[in-house]
Design an enzyme around this catalytic site. Sequence first.
Site, PDB file in Angstrom:
ATOM      1  N   SER A   1       8.520   3.392   0.812  1.00 26.30           N
ATOM      2  CA  SER A   1       7.414   2.864   0.018  1.00 26.30           C
ATOM      3  C   SER A   1       7.748   2.937  -1.467  1.00 26.30           C
ATOM      4  O   SER A   1       7.525   1.975  -2.218  1.00 26.30           O
ATOM      5  CB  SER A   1       6.142   3.663   0.313  1.00 26.30           C
ATOM      6  OG  SER A   1       5.038   3.089  -0.344  1.00 26.30           O
TER       7      SER A   1
ATOM      8  N   SER B   1       0.867  -1.170   0.000  1.00 25.38           N
ATOM      9  CA  SER B   1       0.000   0.000   0.000  1.00 25.38           C
ATOM     10  C   SER B   1       0.905   1.221   0.000  1.00 25.38           C
ATOM     11  O   SER B   1       1.690   1.408   0.930  1.00 25.38           O
ATOM     12  CB  SER B   1      -0.878  -0.026   1.255  1.00 25.38           C
ATOM     13  OG  SER B   1      -1.886   0.947   1.174  1.00 25.38           O
ATOM     14  N   GLU B   2       0.846   2.044  -1.051  1.00 28.34           N
ATOM     15  CA  GLU B   2       1.919   3.039  -1.217  1.00 28.34           C
ATOM     16  C   GLU B   2       1.919   4.109  -0.145  1.00 28.34           C
ATOM     17  O   GLU B   2       2.898   4.822   0.012  1.00 28.34           O
ATOM     18  CB  GLU B   2       1.900   3.660  -2.621  1.00 28.34           C
ATOM     19  CG  GLU B   2       0.720   4.552  -2.940  1.00 28.34           C
ATOM     20  CD  GLU B   2      -0.345   3.792  -3.700  1.00 28.34           C
ATOM     21  OE1 GLU B   2      -0.501   2.571  -3.473  1.00 28.34           O
ATOM     22  OE2 GLU B   2      -1.029   4.419  -4.515  1.00 28.34           O
ATOM     23  N   ASN B   3       0.843   4.219   0.640  1.00 21.22           N
ATOM     24  CA  ASN B   3       0.888   5.179   1.741  1.00 21.22           C
ATOM     25  C   ASN B   3       1.749   4.686   2.904  1.00 21.22           C
ATOM     26  O   ASN B   3       2.021   5.454   3.813  1.00 21.22           O
ATOM     27  CB  ASN B   3      -0.521   5.523   2.232  1.00 21.22           C
ATOM     28  CG  ASN B   3      -1.300   4.319   2.694  1.00 21.22           C
ATOM     29  OD1 ASN B   3      -1.184   3.246   2.105  1.00 21.22           O
ATOM     30  ND2 ASN B   3      -2.090   4.462   3.743  1.00 21.22           N
TER      31      ASN B   3
END
Lengths: 217, 217, 215, 215
Positions: free
Chosen positions: C87, C45-47
């Site tokens: 990330s 999840s890129e966050n």
Amino acid sequence: MKKKITIDAAVNMIEDGMTLMIGGFMAVGSPHKLIDALLKSGKKDLTIICNDTGFVDQGVGKLVVNNQVKKVIASHIGTNKETGRQMNEGLLEVELVPQGTLAEQVRAGGAGLGGVLTPIGIGTPVEDGKEIIEVDGERYILAKAMKADIALIHGSVVDEKGNIFYNQSTRNFNPLMASAAEVVIVEAEKIVKSGELDPHLIATPGLFVSHIVEGAE
Amino acid sequence: MKKKITIDAAVNMIEDGMTLMIGGFMAVGSPHKLIDALLKSGKKDLTIICNDTGFVDQGVGKLVVNNQVKKVIASHIGTNKETGRQMNEGLLEVELVPQGTLAEQVRAGGAGLGGVLTPIGIGTPVEDGKEIIEVDGERYILAKAMKADIALIHGSVVDEKGNIFYNQSTRNFNPLMASAAEVVIVEAEKIVKSGELDPHLIATPGLFVSHIVEGAE
Amino acid sequence: MNPKEIIARRVAKEFKDGDVVNLGIGLPTMVADYVSEDIEILLQSENGFVGLGPAPEEHLVEKDLVNAGGQPVTIKAGGMFFDSAMSFSIIRGGHLDATVLGALQVDEKGNLANWMIPGKLVPGMGGAMDLVGGAKKVIVAMQHTAKGDHKIMKECNLPLTGRGKVSKIITEMGVMEITEKGLLLTEYNPEFTLEEIQEATEAQLIISESLSEMI
Amino acid sequence: MNPKEIIARRVAKEFKDGDVVNLGIGLPTMVADYVSEDIEILLQSENGFVGLGPAPEEHLVEKDLVNAGGQPVTIKAGGMFFDSAMSFSIIRGGHLDATVLGALQVDEKGNLANWMIPGKLVPGMGGAMDLVGGAKKVIVAMQHTAKGDHKIMKECNLPLTGRGKVSKIITEMGVMEITEKGLLLTEYNPEFTLEEIQEATEAQLIISESLSEMI
């Protein structure tokens, strides 16, 4: 997904002439058992990327003493007199890099960047032969990304998926190198089940890690 | 060494026209109380560096709605229709940056680098007007370091020295921004004594942090 | 099954055990529900985390744990949290086996446009450019047309998100691979004729010699 | 006091409460023992933490906790661990108030040479170039001469570690500031005459109007 393998199987992946990153700082946080097994294997003509060449009897330095290394890229070789001797006699190529630049180059390799612009080394012999890029009137050295065939790193606690917790000052270059090699082998002081590590304490995601070997106590 | 200050004192440091970095991702891990106080203060002509402009009623987006922002540098503005409207009407300058590039630019600002070379955006409108650097035959965009006058960030648990633990997905841009501004103000959900945080859990060293304000529960 | 379900179900078959995958917002997020129970994939999840799990029951929602769309989610055993720099080191550095994204347009050269319509819609690229540029395999998952208008083009005319990076396109009509020779239709949905699929596609389809029904 | 103690004691007076400082290996490390109890400084160790504390008693040694010289140390409350990238972000990024380093040579322009003697000694720069380039204040702490040979030069002739970065030189003979006009002697050790100090210095000393005895 991640498989625990034997030290022998790990060392068998290393071929003469390969480029290795080896974690640790003055032999603290280094994968000692992997280094010892590599020593015994006699693999040669290695290029080693590491912070320092440790000591003649500790850390990466042992590989130098055993004449297995063709080239060293490091920030410091002063604590291992054999590195200096081999370099002066033309037996070993040594590329000295400021420590922070080396960290960024390895990180850039893992992060898919071409490199970074650093002001460190401007006006010193470090800039010789390097590309200089000017940004807003300031001169920077272009420090290119580094990658390796295999990274040998140390982990204090590693879970089955390869997630790594580094205790205290053992972290150093290990998490950076874990991101920057085709194959990443972690020597674990302790192996635990997936889920046993607090997800906030993990500094290297298991997805970077190819293999786990059991290390020293 | 680090002093807890009131929200009012914090907002008083912000001047019209300043460049602010504001942490958070879709308003999660944003310094909500500081944003609300800034809203009330009416400070204007701000340049805001942030991942996204949140929503019209949440996060950085509120400042846009309140016409306090002159320029936004962000990766995404799609969840706040007011940002798009002001941009289309020429009231607001918007610079869109790929999220990973933005992260590296802020990190570079804090790390004393001039910038990084990224392959992301090559062959797209993102490369227009950017310097292109070739390294070993590959083309990269030179993404320059970013700095700010003040960073407003969120911390889940902050100790008296300003050391910060970020819970779960609240970390995002906060630790990067904490390194890249002249003055760094953290809004703490919880403040604890020095030594109460496990030194392995701290993601931002207190030495980056200028001031602590008490945040929401 | 509605078109979105057909697409999500088929995309899920692209993965093998241990794959690390980032699913874009919207339709791609649905893919997680269709992954076979025989394999385990790790969602990024890129966050800021890996090990993305399904949405929690309402009373178990944690305010600090959301996906990149801001929705409450869970983290699985073996996941970890990180900052945005890490990330995108994962994403840009080639550590994702695959990413699944929607498109406004995609073309036979593997170009993708999904971040803006000049003068009209400018949401920004978010993490999409990094995902397209960094993932080993880029899968476009979308409905074949935009209410009849072509989205699979000879050449994209919208501003690009990435150039020549798409590996595969999966729609409710079929599966297309980007090859050096062009767009290769390898699977089709028997609810449509090949003529209908071609008509819905601006690019010229090459029909695979081993064409089969969508699995 | 021996020369090293005189130097370490004087360097310790450079700091103010809250300063973040990196002390080089050797003599600079001794400085920590002389910091006034009225102030608290935060020591950074480039191998990966802040909050460096004194060496532990032997039975309390932890194998994983060492300083940049590889010696066992402790971490104080409020310290934290990090990797080498973060360590040098702190150093290079201008987040250190001061660093204290030894020198082979230092000159009146603030140039420093401390990482190699060509053809003879090539230990490498380790973190020294980053420290010299990044710290807000670079203090050279060393014995005034190398057994009588000049180390404080008009111009360094050894390969440089950093150009124009040194703020202050502290030796057992005195304290010198690098100024635009040259090397300004601001304090001297009354065990030496000004003539002796000048003789031990290749660069021309400018005597400060407010010259005082070493504090």
